[in-house]
Design a protein around this motif. Structure first.
Motif, PDB file in Angstrom:
ATOM      1  N   VAL A  52       0.842  -1.194   0.000  1.00 61.51           N
ATOM      2  CA  VAL A  52       0.000   0.000   0.000  1.00 61.51           C
ATOM      3  C   VAL A  52       0.878   1.244   0.000  1.00 61.51           C
ATOM      4  CG1 VAL A  52      -1.891  -1.166   1.219  1.00 61.51           C
ATOM      5  CG2 VAL A  52      -0.172   0.094   2.537  1.00 61.51           C
ATOM      6  N   ASP A  53       0.260   2.371  -0.255  1.00 61.22           N
ATOM      7  CA  ASP A  53       0.966   3.641  -0.183  1.00 61.22           C
ATOM      8  C   ASP A  53       1.549   3.796   1.224  1.00 61.22           C
ATOM      9  OD1 ASP A  53       1.704   6.338   0.064  1.00 61.22           O
ATOM     10  OD2 ASP A  53       0.023   7.029  -1.146  1.00 61.22           O
ATOM     11  N   PRO A  54       2.853   3.970   1.351  1.00 58.23           N
ATOM     12  CA  PRO A  54       3.453   4.106   2.686  1.00 58.23           C
ATOM     13  C   PRO A  54       2.825   5.219   3.525  1.00 58.23           C
ATOM     14  CG  PRO A  54       5.171   3.793   1.056  1.00 58.23           C
ATOM     15  CD  PRO A  54       3.878   3.981   0.299  1.00 58.23           C
ATOM     16  N   ALA A  55       2.336   6.262   2.887  1.00 55.03           N
ATOM     17  CA  ALA A  55       1.703   7.363   3.619  1.00 55.03           C
ATOM     18  C   ALA A  55       0.396   6.928   4.287  1.00 55.03           C
ATOM     19  CB  ALA A  55       1.440   8.541   2.677  1.00 55.03           C
ATOM     20  N   GLU A  56      -0.189   5.820   3.854  1.00 51.14           N
ATOM     21  CA  GLU A  56      -1.449   5.335   4.414  1.00 51.14           C
ATOM     22  C   GLU A  56      -1.257   4.233   5.465  1.00 51.14           C
ATOM     23  OE1 GLU A  56      -3.755   4.078   1.057  1.00 51.14           O
ATOM     24  OE2 GLU A  56      -4.236   6.126   0.487  1.00 51.14           O
ATOM     25  N   PHE A  69       3.442  -5.588   8.320  1.00 53.09           N
ATOM     26  CA  PHE A  69       4.239  -6.753   7.950  1.00 53.09           C
ATOM     27  C   PHE A  69       5.635  -6.551   8.511  1.00 53.09           C
ATOM     28  CE2 PHE A  69       7.247  -8.720   4.911  1.00 53.09           C
ATOM     29  CZ  PHE A  69       6.892 -10.044   5.117  1.00 53.09           C
ATOM     30  N   GLU A  70       6.145  -7.566   9.170  1.00 48.18           N
ATOM     31  CA  GLU A  70       7.481  -7.483   9.754  1.00 48.18           C
ATOM     32  C   GLU A  70       8.398  -8.504   9.115  1.00 48.18           C
ATOM     33  OE1 GLU A  70       7.458  -7.741  13.985  1.00 48.18           O
ATOM     34  OE2 GLU A  70       6.271  -5.916  14.212  1.00 48.18           O
ATOM     35  N   MET A  71       9.610  -8.081   8.890  1.00 50.73           N
ATOM     36  CA  MET A  71      10.640  -8.982   8.392  1.00 50.73           C
ATOM     37  C   MET A  71      11.861  -8.791   9.278  1.00 50.73           C
ATOM     38  SD  MET A  71      12.237  -9.363   4.586  1.00 50.73           S
ATOM     39  CE  MET A  71      10.849 -10.265   3.935  1.00 50.73           C
ATOM     40  N   ARG A  72      12.306  -9.890   9.857  1.00 51.09           N
ATOM     41  CA  ARG A  72      13.454  -9.870  10.778  1.00 51.09           C
ATOM     42  C   ARG A  72      13.229  -8.890  11.925  1.00 51.09           C
ATOM     43  NH1 ARG A  72      16.689  -9.814   5.630  1.00 51.09           N
ATOM     44  NH2 ARG A  72      16.974 -12.018   5.192  1.00 51.09           N
ATOM     45  N   GLY A  73      11.981  -8.843  12.410  1.00 57.66           N
ATOM     46  CA  GLY A  73      11.655  -8.009  13.552  1.00 57.66           C
ATOM     47  C   GLY A  73      11.429  -6.539  13.250  1.00 57.66           C
ATOM     48  N   ARG A  74      11.510  -6.159  11.990  1.00 56.74           N
ATOM     49  CA  ARG A  74      11.308  -4.764  11.602  1.00 56.74           C
ATOM     50  C   ARG A  74      10.034  -4.632  10.791  1.00 56.74           C
ATOM     51  NH1 ARG A  74      15.627  -3.005   7.908  1.00 56.74           N
ATOM     52  NH2 ARG A  74      14.028  -1.533   7.308  1.00 56.74           N
ATOM     53  N   GLY A  75       9.209  -3.654  11.159  1.00 56.62           N
ATOM     54  CA  GLY A  75       8.018  -3.372  10.363  1.00 56.62           C
ATOM     55  C   GLY A  75       8.413  -2.669   9.078  1.00 56.62           C
ATOM     56  N   LEU A  76       7.791  -3.046   7.987  1.00 61.07           N
ATOM     57  CA  LEU A  76       8.084  -2.434   6.702  1.00 61.07           C
ATOM     58  C   LEU A  76       6.939  -1.494   6.319  1.00 61.07           C
ATOM     59  CD1 LEU A  76       9.395  -5.553   4.754  1.00 61.07           C
ATOM     60  CD2 LEU A  76      10.727  -3.787   5.880  1.00 61.07           C
ATOM     61  N   THR A  77       7.230  -0.210   6.230  1.00 61.42           N
ATOM     62  CA  THR A  77       6.225   0.776   5.858  1.00 61.42           C
ATOM     63  C   THR A  77       5.713   0.475   4.458  1.00 61.42           C
ATOM     64  OG1 THR A  77       7.351   2.414   7.204  1.00 61.42           O
ATOM     65  CG2 THR A  77       5.781   3.246   5.603  1.00 61.42           C
ATOM     66  N   GLY A  78       4.394   0.472   4.312  1.00 64.90           N
ATOM     67  CA  GLY A  78       3.790   0.210   3.017  1.00 64.90           C
ATOM     68  C   GLY A  78       3.494  -1.261   2.758  1.00 64.90           C
ATOM     69  N   TYR A 103      -1.315   1.021  -5.947  1.00 68.19           N
ATOM     70  CA  TYR A 103      -0.034   1.546  -5.467  1.00 68.19           C
ATOM     71  C   TYR A 103       1.117   1.140  -6.389  1.00 68.19           C
ATOM     72  CZ  TYR A 103       4.118   2.706  -3.029  1.00 68.19           C
ATOM     73  OH  TYR A 103       5.357   3.226  -2.751  1.00 68.19           O
ATOM     74  N   VAL A 104       1.188  -0.135  -6.757  1.00 65.89           N
ATOM     75  CA  VAL A 104       2.328  -0.542  -7.589  1.00 65.89           C
ATOM     76  C   VAL A 104       2.262   0.077  -8.979  1.00 65.89           C
ATOM     77  CG1 VAL A 104       2.776  -2.645  -6.265  1.00 65.89           C
ATOM     78  CG2 VAL A 104       1.390  -2.782  -8.341  1.00 65.89           C
ATOM     79  N   ALA A 105       1.080   0.512  -9.406  1.00 68.77           N
ATOM     80  CA  ALA A 105       0.958   1.201 -10.693  1.00 68.77           C
ATOM     81  C   ALA A 105       1.679   2.545 -10.671  1.00 68.77           C
ATOM     82  CB  ALA A 105      -0.509   1.387 -11.064  1.00 68.77           C
TER      83      ALA A 105
END
Length: 117
Positions: A52-56, A69-78, A103-105
């Motif tokens: 999604v749009d990181p601003a949202e 969504f977290e990867m290796r304990g870090r949340g990923l914006t968007g 968003y990917v468009a």
């Protein structure tokens, strides 16, 4: 963890009108890519991963059944996870699929990787 095949089939139906969709195994799930970018993915236990749009991100994670969504304990914006119970009807699923595709468009297409030979 294997991805949810029923959810993958539902996503196929919701994304069927989008041109150039590719399916690819990623993050332990089945990603649906547009322009080389993952828009949504079927994850395990009925979870949907959505780009999604990181601003949202901050406003969307306040919705029931939506988590960062977290990867290796870090949340990923968007990047968000949407629980199975927040995807009960096709309109809910389509909203998340449409968000990911929209968003990917906005992103430049990824160049195709050269085949090794």
């Amino acid at each position: 963890m294997a991805y949810d095949e029923v959810l993958a089939e539902r996503i196929r139906g919701a994304i069927s009108g989008v041109e150039g969709v590719q399916e690819m195994a990623m993050f332990g799930g089945l990603g649906f890519l547009v322009g080389g970018h993952m828009a949504v993915a079927a994850a395990g236990k009925g979870w949907l991963m959505a780009r999604v749009d990181p601003a949202e991100t901050d406003s969307l994670i306040t919705r029931p059944g939506v988590e960062p969504f977290e990867m290796r304990g870090r949340g990923l914006t968007g990047w968000l996870l949407v629980a199975e119970d927040a995807l009960d009807d096709e309109a809910d699923l389509r909203e998340w699929v449409d968000r990911g595709v929209a968003y990917v468009a906005t992103l430049p297409p990824k160049p195709r990787k050269a085949k090794k030979g």
